[in-house]
Enzyme design. Structure first.
Site, PDB file in Angstrom:
ATOM      1  N   GLY A 198      12.110  24.991 -26.237  1.00 31.97           N
ATOM      2  CA  GLY A 198      13.076  23.878 -26.928  1.00 31.97           C
ATOM      3  C   GLY A 198      13.096  22.835 -26.015  1.00 31.97           C
ATOM      4  O   GLY A 198      12.359  21.605 -26.485  1.00 31.97           O
ATOM      5  N   ARG A 200      20.836  27.291 -17.498  1.00 39.32           N
ATOM      6  CA  ARG A 200      21.762  27.009 -16.666  1.00 39.32           C
ATOM      7  C   ARG A 200      22.868  26.640 -17.497  1.00 39.32           C
ATOM      8  O   ARG A 200      22.636  25.435 -17.775  1.00 39.32           O
ATOM      9  CB  ARG A 200      21.636  26.374 -15.235  1.00 39.32           C
ATOM     10  CG  ARG A 200      21.087  27.376 -14.170  1.00 39.32           C
ATOM     11  CD  ARG A 200      20.741  26.647 -13.397  1.00 39.32           C
ATOM     12  NE  ARG A 200      20.881  25.637 -11.721  1.00 39.32           N
ATOM     13  CZ  ARG A 200      21.030  24.482 -11.644  1.00 39.32           C
ATOM     14  NH1 ARG A 200      22.301  25.540 -10.447  1.00 39.32           N
ATOM     15  NH2 ARG A 200      20.177  24.293 -11.256  1.00 39.32           N
ATOM     16  N   SER A 226      10.338  28.008 -16.511  1.00 36.79           N
ATOM     17  CA  SER A 226      11.488  28.931 -16.291  1.00 36.79           C
ATOM     18  C   SER A 226      12.281  29.361 -14.966  1.00 36.79           C
ATOM     19  O   SER A 226      11.464  29.626 -13.805  1.00 36.79           O
ATOM     20  CB  SER A 226      10.942  30.551 -17.035  1.00 36.79           C
ATOM     21  OG  SER A 226      10.430  29.958 -18.110  1.00 36.79           O
ATOM     22  N   HIS A 286      12.796  26.930  -5.192  1.00 34.73           N
ATOM     23  CA  HIS A 286      13.586  26.484  -5.833  1.00 34.73           C
ATOM     24  C   HIS A 286      14.713  26.335  -6.052  1.00 34.73           C
ATOM     25  O   HIS A 286      15.976  27.394  -7.804  1.00 34.73           O
ATOM     26  CB  HIS A 286      12.711  26.014  -7.488  1.00 34.73           C
ATOM     27  CG  HIS A 286      13.215  24.980  -7.838  1.00 34.73           C
ATOM     28  ND1 HIS A 286      13.832  24.085  -8.264  1.00 34.73           N
ATOM     29  CD2 HIS A 286      13.976  25.287  -9.820  1.00 34.73           C
ATOM     30  CE1 HIS A 286      13.730  22.890  -9.413  1.00 34.73           C
ATOM     31  NE2 HIS A 286      14.812  23.915 -10.089  1.00 34.73           N
TER      32      HIS A 286
HETATM   33  N1  LIG Z   1      11.143  24.449 -12.434  1.00 35.61           N
HETATM   34  C1  LIG Z   1      12.318  23.579 -12.894  1.00 35.61           C
HETATM   35  O1  LIG Z   1      12.708  22.417 -11.762  1.00 35.61           O
HETATM   36  C2  LIG Z   1      13.218  23.651 -14.468  1.00 35.61           C
HETATM   37  C3  LIG Z   1      14.292  22.378 -14.434  1.00 35.61           C
HETATM   38  C4  LIG Z   1      14.188  22.962 -15.496  1.00 35.61           C
HETATM   39  C5  LIG Z   1      14.787  24.039 -16.213  1.00 35.61           C
HETATM   40  N2  LIG Z   1      14.252  24.707 -16.008  1.00 35.61           N
HETATM   41  C6  LIG Z   1      13.910  26.139 -16.942  1.00 35.61           C
HETATM   42  O2  LIG Z   1      13.022  25.673 -17.247  1.00 35.61           O
HETATM   43  C7  LIG Z   1      13.930  26.597 -18.826  1.00 35.61           C
HETATM   44  C8  LIG Z   1      13.256  26.042 -19.842  1.00 35.61           C
HETATM   45  O3  LIG Z   1      14.740  25.198 -20.180  1.00 35.61           O
HETATM   46  P1  LIG Z   1      14.878  24.180 -21.437  1.00 35.61           P
HETATM   47  O4  LIG Z   1      15.982  23.296 -21.016  1.00 35.61           O
HETATM   48  O5  LIG Z   1      13.815  23.718 -22.163  1.00 35.61           O
HETATM   49  O6  LIG Z   1      15.556  26.016 -21.981  1.00 35.61           O
HETATM   50  P2  LIG Z   1      15.897  25.472 -23.897  1.00 35.61           P
HETATM   51  O7  LIG Z   1      16.914  26.713 -24.270  1.00 35.61           O
HETATM   52  O8  LIG Z   1      16.173  24.195 -24.379  1.00 35.61           O
HETATM   53  O9  LIG Z   1      14.381  26.543 -25.012  1.00 35.61           O
HETATM   54  C9  LIG Z   1      13.637  27.580 -23.929  1.00 35.61           C
HETATM   55  C10 LIG Z   1      13.427  27.768 -25.354  1.00 35.61           C
HETATM   56  O10 LIG Z   1      12.968  29.249 -24.394  1.00 35.61           O
HETATM   57  C11 LIG Z   1      12.384  30.455 -25.605  1.00 35.61           C
HETATM   58  N3  LIG Z   1      12.787  31.623 -26.123  1.00 35.61           N
HETATM   59  C12 LIG Z   1      13.327  32.399 -25.328  1.00 35.61           C
HETATM   60  N4  LIG Z   1      12.117  33.510 -25.654  1.00 35.61           N
HETATM   61  C13 LIG Z   1      11.390  33.620 -26.030  1.00 35.61           C
HETATM   62  C14 LIG Z   1       9.740  33.985 -25.579  1.00 35.61           C
HETATM   63  N5  LIG Z   1      10.107  35.517 -25.377  1.00 35.61           N
HETATM   64  N6  LIG Z   1       9.098  33.436 -25.888  1.00 35.61           N
HETATM   65  C15 LIG Z   1       8.849  31.809 -26.609  1.00 35.61           C
HETATM   66  N7  LIG Z   1       9.640  31.418 -26.009  1.00 35.61           N
HETATM   67  C16 LIG Z   1      11.349  32.396 -25.654  1.00 35.61           C
HETATM   68  C17 LIG Z   1      14.009  29.317 -26.558  1.00 35.61           C
HETATM   69  O11 LIG Z   1      13.963  29.866 -28.547  1.00 35.61           O
HETATM   70  C18 LIG Z   1      14.232  28.451 -26.177  1.00 35.61           C
HETATM   71  O12 LIG Z   1      13.941  26.991 -27.577  1.00 35.61           O
HETATM   72  C19 LIG Z   1      15.192  27.219 -18.248  1.00 35.61           C
HETATM   73  O13 LIG Z   1      14.865  28.713 -17.711  1.00 35.61           O
HETATM   74  C20 LIG Z   1      15.579  26.293 -17.064  1.00 35.61           C
HETATM   75  O14 LIG Z   1      16.424  26.901 -16.135  1.00 35.61           O
HETATM   76  C21 LIG Z   1      13.173  24.606 -14.424  1.00 35.61           C
END
Ligand SMILES: NC(=O)c1ccc[n+]([C@@H]2O[C@H](COP(=O)([O-])OP(=O)(O)OC[C@H]3O[C@@H](n4cnc5c(N)ncnc54)[C@H](O)[C@@H]3O)[C@@H](O)[C@H]2O)c1
Length: 312
Positions: free
Chosen positions: A13, A86, A123, A179
């Protein structure tokens, strides 16, 4: 015979795509961009676009998009962003039930296909996701780490630099704890090129910056309807680079604690050294009574969410 590193990105993503771009551009290794079958086209498309980007910019990295776990086999580093981000008004904790199922699925597959990898979980809700990944895989604690502190500290450093009117690279600061809303920006260790920040930034401004840092993710979600991805990706890549190049950087990260800071069997943001041995050590620092109380509160919030995850 030297070989290229292999970096698997689970989730193609917003963050996954930027991770692939950064890893390729710095020729950190060959990249596998993995996503679920329904998103395989997206993973393959981003991979091809990024390989072509290399032809324009002059970097050379193999980038493959896939929904087959067999492609992930033999990875040196795995970075997990699989899950939902989120939407405005949501807290990270609201993602628990959906992302828990996803992280369990990813963990089962990593156990089978990449048992020797250094795993960086991104995640959310971060501390519970990384705890669950370790629990289900049974991987050693030094090989499973969560990314949050580098990003939260980056936000803290930026806001301080803007307030102080100095270059952001001269501001050193650490954000510890979970976090989430209870994260702990550690003001007592924050310096501007060695000068304690309290000598430069007035107390009321400092308090406002601490608050803005705690809400730093939410501020962006409110603006664009989804999570940040450039800085989160850079933060995870700095951790992966420290491992692959044995840089031994001292960074805040969610680490498996076994008594450190008085917490047992918990993942929480603390200073760690990341090198070829993974999380080579947790660095224990003295905290003021107020900061330790904040860390305790944060640890309790993470523990509560871990307990809740056991019933899901
Ligand atoms: N730790 C941090 O500081 C931080 C910061 C920002 C975002 N995040 C988190 O990171 C995560 C990803 O964010 P994003 O903006 O890239 O989201 P996004 O929706 O753009 O991408 C997530 C991807 O995960 C894929 N996915 C779902 N289930 C899956 C599985 N079983 N196997 C493989 N892939 C799968 C989805 O199809 C999607 O393409 C979110 O949970 C977000 O809250 C964490």
């Amino acid at each position: 015979m030297p070989r290229r590193n292999k970096i698997a990105l689970i989730g193609a993503g917003n963050i996954g795509g930027e991770l692939a771009a950064l890893a390729a551009r710095s020729e950190l290794g060959d990249v596998v961009l993995f996503d679920i079958a329904e998103k395989e086209g997206v993973a393959k498309g981003k991979a091809l676009d990024l390989e072509q980007n290399g032809a324009v910019l002059g970097y050379d990295a193999g980038i493959t998009g896939s929904s087959s776990w067999a492609e992930v086999a033999g990875s040196d580093v795995v970075i997990i962003t699989a899950g939902v981000p989120r939407k405005p008004g949501m807290s990270r904790d609201d993602l628990l039930s959906v992302n828990l199922k996803i992280i369990r699925n990813v963990a089962e597959n990593l156990k089978k296909h990449a048992p020797d990898a250094f795993v960086i979980v991104v995640s959310n809700p971060l501390d519970v996701m990384v705890y669950e990944l370790k629990r289900v895989t049974g991987f050693a604690g030094n090989k499973v780490v969560g990314m949050a502190g580098v990003l939260d500290s980056g936000r803290f450093q930026l806001f301080l630099a803007r307030e102080a009117g100095v270059a952001v690279k001269d501001v050193r600061a650490m954000v510890l704890g979970g976090h989430g809303d209870t994260m702990v920006p550690v003001v007592s260790y924050c310096t501007i090129n060695g000068i304690p920040v309290r000598q430069i930034v007035p107390a009321d401004k400092l308090a406002a910056i601490v608050e803005r840092t705690r809400n730093g993710g939410g501020e962006i979600v409110k603006l664009m309807g989804t999570s940040a991805f450039y800085a989160p990706a850079s933060a995870a890549i700095s951790m992966a680079t420290s491992y692959l190049k044995d840089q031994k950087r001292l960074l805040p990260a969610a680490a498996h604690l076994q008594g450190e800071y008085g917490y047992n069997d918990l993942y929480l943001g603390v200073p760690v050294v990341i090198g070829a041995g993974g999380v080579e050590r947790v660095v224990t620092i003295e905290l003021s009574a107020e900061e330790k109380a904040m860390l305790d509160k944060s640890a309790a919030a993470v523990r509560e969410l871990i307990e809740a995850s056991k019933n899901l």
